[in-house]
Design an enzyme around this catalytic site. Structure first.
Site, PDB file in Angstrom:
ATOM      1  N   TYR A  15      -9.461   6.650   1.707  1.00 40.43           N
ATOM      2  CA  TYR A  15      -9.866   5.567   0.721  1.00 40.43           C
ATOM      3  C   TYR A  15     -11.307   4.774   0.884  1.00 40.43           C
ATOM      4  CZ  TYR A  15      -5.326   6.965  -1.355  1.00 40.43           C
ATOM      5  OH  TYR A  15      -4.519   7.481  -1.810  1.00 40.43           O
ATOM      6  N   TYR A 143       4.719   5.127  -4.172  1.00 39.24           N
ATOM      7  CA  TYR A 143       3.734   6.138  -3.555  1.00 39.24           C
ATOM      8  C   TYR A 143       4.485   7.315  -2.685  1.00 39.24           C
ATOM      9  CZ  TYR A 143       0.251   7.906  -0.596  1.00 39.24           C
ATOM     10  OH  TYR A 143      -0.764   8.536   0.052  1.00 39.24           O
ATOM     11  N   ASP A 244      12.522  10.221  -1.185  1.00 42.00           N
ATOM     12  CA  ASP A 244      11.410  10.246  -0.409  1.00 42.00           C
ATOM     13  C   ASP A 244      11.461   9.277   0.989  1.00 42.00           C
ATOM     14  OD1 ASP A 244       8.866  10.107   0.929  1.00 42.00           O
ATOM     15  OD2 ASP A 244       7.819   9.954  -0.568  1.00 42.00           O
ATOM     16  N   LYS A 273       5.766  11.304   8.536  1.00 48.42           N
ATOM     17  CA  LYS A 273       5.413  10.066   9.420  1.00 48.42           C
ATOM     18  C   LYS A 273       5.996  10.088  10.932  1.00 48.42           C
ATOM     19  CE  LYS A 273       3.106   7.390   6.001  1.00 48.42           C
ATOM     20  NZ  LYS A 273       3.216   7.348   4.639  1.00 48.42           N
TER      21      LYS A 273
HETATM   22  C1  LIG Z   1       2.714   8.339   3.667  1.00 49.36           C
HETATM   23  C2  LIG Z   1       3.855   8.737   2.404  1.00 49.36           C
HETATM   24  C3  LIG Z   1       3.579   9.815   1.900  1.00 49.36           C
HETATM   25  C4  LIG Z   1       2.564  10.841   2.030  1.00 49.36           C
HETATM   26  O1  LIG Z   1       2.514  11.406   3.528  1.00 49.36           O
HETATM   27  P1  LIG Z   1       1.018  12.073   3.956  1.00 49.36           P
HETATM   28  O2  LIG Z   1       1.481  12.363   5.287  1.00 49.36           O
HETATM   29  O3  LIG Z   1       0.093  10.912   4.074  1.00 49.36           O
HETATM   30  O4  LIG Z   1       0.867  13.202   3.279  1.00 49.36           O
HETATM   31  C5  LIG Z   1       4.516  10.351   0.973  1.00 49.36           C
HETATM   32  N1  LIG Z   1       5.655   9.167   0.676  1.00 49.36           N
HETATM   33  C6  LIG Z   1       5.728   8.123   1.353  1.00 49.36           C
HETATM   34  C7  LIG Z   1       7.078   7.289   0.820  1.00 49.36           C
HETATM   35  C8  LIG Z   1       4.745   7.794   2.328  1.00 49.36           C
HETATM   36  O5  LIG Z   1       4.953   6.540   2.706  1.00 49.36           O
END
Ligand SMILES: *Cc1c(COP(=O)(O)O)cnc(C)c1O
Length: 425
Positions: A15, A143, A244, A273
């Site tokens: 970004y 997000y 997610d 992550k």
């Molecule tokens: C960081 C994140 C993503 C995206 O993961 P990347 O490895 O950066 O593509 C998707 N969902 C959530 C909740 C996140 O924190």
């Protein structure tokens, strides 16, 4: 010396603009909770490299796991081939994630695991002869990543919708939950979602959300009751639930997965992550056998298969990271971090510029009334020997779980000092 001039002129950072690049700090090494800058400065890491480095840096167990796998094979295709790290990691994920999630798809990154989750939901309904169920319902301020399907369910105002409106899939949004974690949630809080489902259930494939912790969009912790009621609505109106847990998975919220706060099992789960302890890029999408058997019925196959699927080095790092976590008293560590964050960040509330202070698990958030100047704040923190990267109005900490009390105090003291500086400006 790292060629910062080349970096500034040629490399995109997340970004950023290449016209007016923000300063970047050259890291030459790291160990434990410290990042080592080229000029010899050691910074206490408050970010875990975006939620991922839960065991800190250069952990001997993780280093050894990767070296050992390197001596066997660094990468091999997953089409028609399998390997020990993938099988072992699959077993651990099936065992640790909420009951019922027992099919695993390995992907390269969090965003891809969200794409895969969405594709699974769509294919599920296509297999059932209901291809009109092709849209998603989500809560605002979410997000879910930077790829196109993931972007379509990011917050429509603070996300990138205004730029890509012509190409993003149109999805359904309801207001973000307003009842904080720890409070019961009245059914009216879900009225809009219920009404949306009443009207559009024939078009909606799945509800997608970040359980309990809305991360990059908001850094907010909402009522477990709310999540429980979303699960009930999904069952009532026959739509799938995608959780997610890319940010929350592996202990960050105080439980292994945030869904456990509500005692629910989603139909599809994304993890990423912290999966590899922050060592390599790897993510996974899990689903129930109800989802996988619908997709696989009548000779159906799931239509996805990345080149670096189940990369052995990454899987080996993930296996080692999960075992390390499970063998440690991580619940105690996180409870201690939570208590200390609440105690030491709480006083920030006395500052008029601070709107809110909140803590859940190993996440501490100070929300300001006004957005902070990122470059200035970053310099302020580096001068105080800490690595903290705020965004917008949010100054927050999500340190490695191994952090000691003294190092954590360095992080919180820097934030307290920052809020005092703004209030005297
Ligand atoms: C960081 C994140 C993503 C995206 O993961 P990347 O490895 O950066 O593509 C998707 N969902 C959530 C909740 C996140 O924190």
């Amino acid at each position: 010396m790292i060629d910062l001039d080349f970096d500034r002129k040629h490399l995109w950072h997340p970004y950023t603009s290449l016209q007016e690049p923000l300063p970047v700090y050259p890291v030459v090494g790291a160990a434990g909770v410290h990042l080592h800058l080229e000029n010899g400065t050691k910074l206490v890491d408050g970010m875990s490299s975006w939620w991922s480095a839960i065991h800190g840096y250069r952990h001997p167990v993780l280093d050894a796991a990767i070296k050992e796998q390197l001596g066997r094979v660094a990468h091999v295709m997953f089409g028609g081939i399998t390997h020990e790290p993938a099988v072992e990691l699959g077993k651990l994920l099936v065992e640790l994630t909420p009951a019922g999630l027992d099919k695993v798809f390995f992907c390269d990154s969090g965003s891809v695991s969200v794409e895969v989750a969405i594709k699974m939901a769509l294919q599920y309904w296509i297999s059932k002869g209901q291809s009109s169920k092709s849209r998603l319902l989500t809560i605002s301020k979410g997000y879910h990543g930077d790829t196109f399907a993931a972007m379509s369910v990011c917050d429509p105002v603070t996300g990138m919708h205004h730029l890509f409106n012509n190409v993003l899939l149109p999805q359904y949004f309801v207001p973000e939950p307003q009842i904080p974690f720890g409070r019961p949630c009245p059914a009216e809080e879900l009225d809009t979602m219920r009404n949306m489902l009443v009207t559009h259930r024939h078009e909606i494939a799945a509800v997608i959300l970040e359980p309990i912790v809305q991360g990059a969009g908001r850094m907010y912790f909402y009522s477990a009751d709310y999540l429980q009621q979303v699960r009930q609505l999904c069952d009532e109106f026959e739509v799938l639930l995608i959780a997610d847990e890319i940010a929350t998975g592996f202990g960050r919220s105080g439980l292994m997965f945030a869904c456990e706060h509500a005692g629910i099992t989603p139909d599809i789960l994304c993890v990423g992550k912290a999966l590899t302890g922050g060592y390599m890029t790897l993510a996974a999408t899990l689903c129930t056998s109800a989802v996988s058997s619908a997709i696989s019925a009548n000779g159906g196959v799931f239509m996805h298969g990345p080149t670096f699927m189940a990369n052995p080095l990454a899987c080996a790092a993930a296996v080692a990271s999960i075992k390390l976590l499970c063998a440690s008293p991580w619940q105690q560590h996180i409870a201690a971090i939570a208590a200390q964050l609440a105690r030491e960040l709480g006083p920030c509330l006395a500052c008029h510029e601070v709107a809110d202070v909140r803590v859940l698990g190993a996440i501490g958030v100070v929300e300001m009334h006004k957005p902070v100047n990122m470059a200035d704040v970053q310099r302020f923190f580096v001068q105080r020997g800490v690595w903290i990267r705020p965004f917008g109005k949010l100054v927050y900490l999500m340190p490695p779980y191994i952090i000691g009390a003294a190092e954590l105090s360095q992080l919180t003291a820097a934030i307290v000092a920052f809020t005092q500086t703004v209030s005297t400006q």
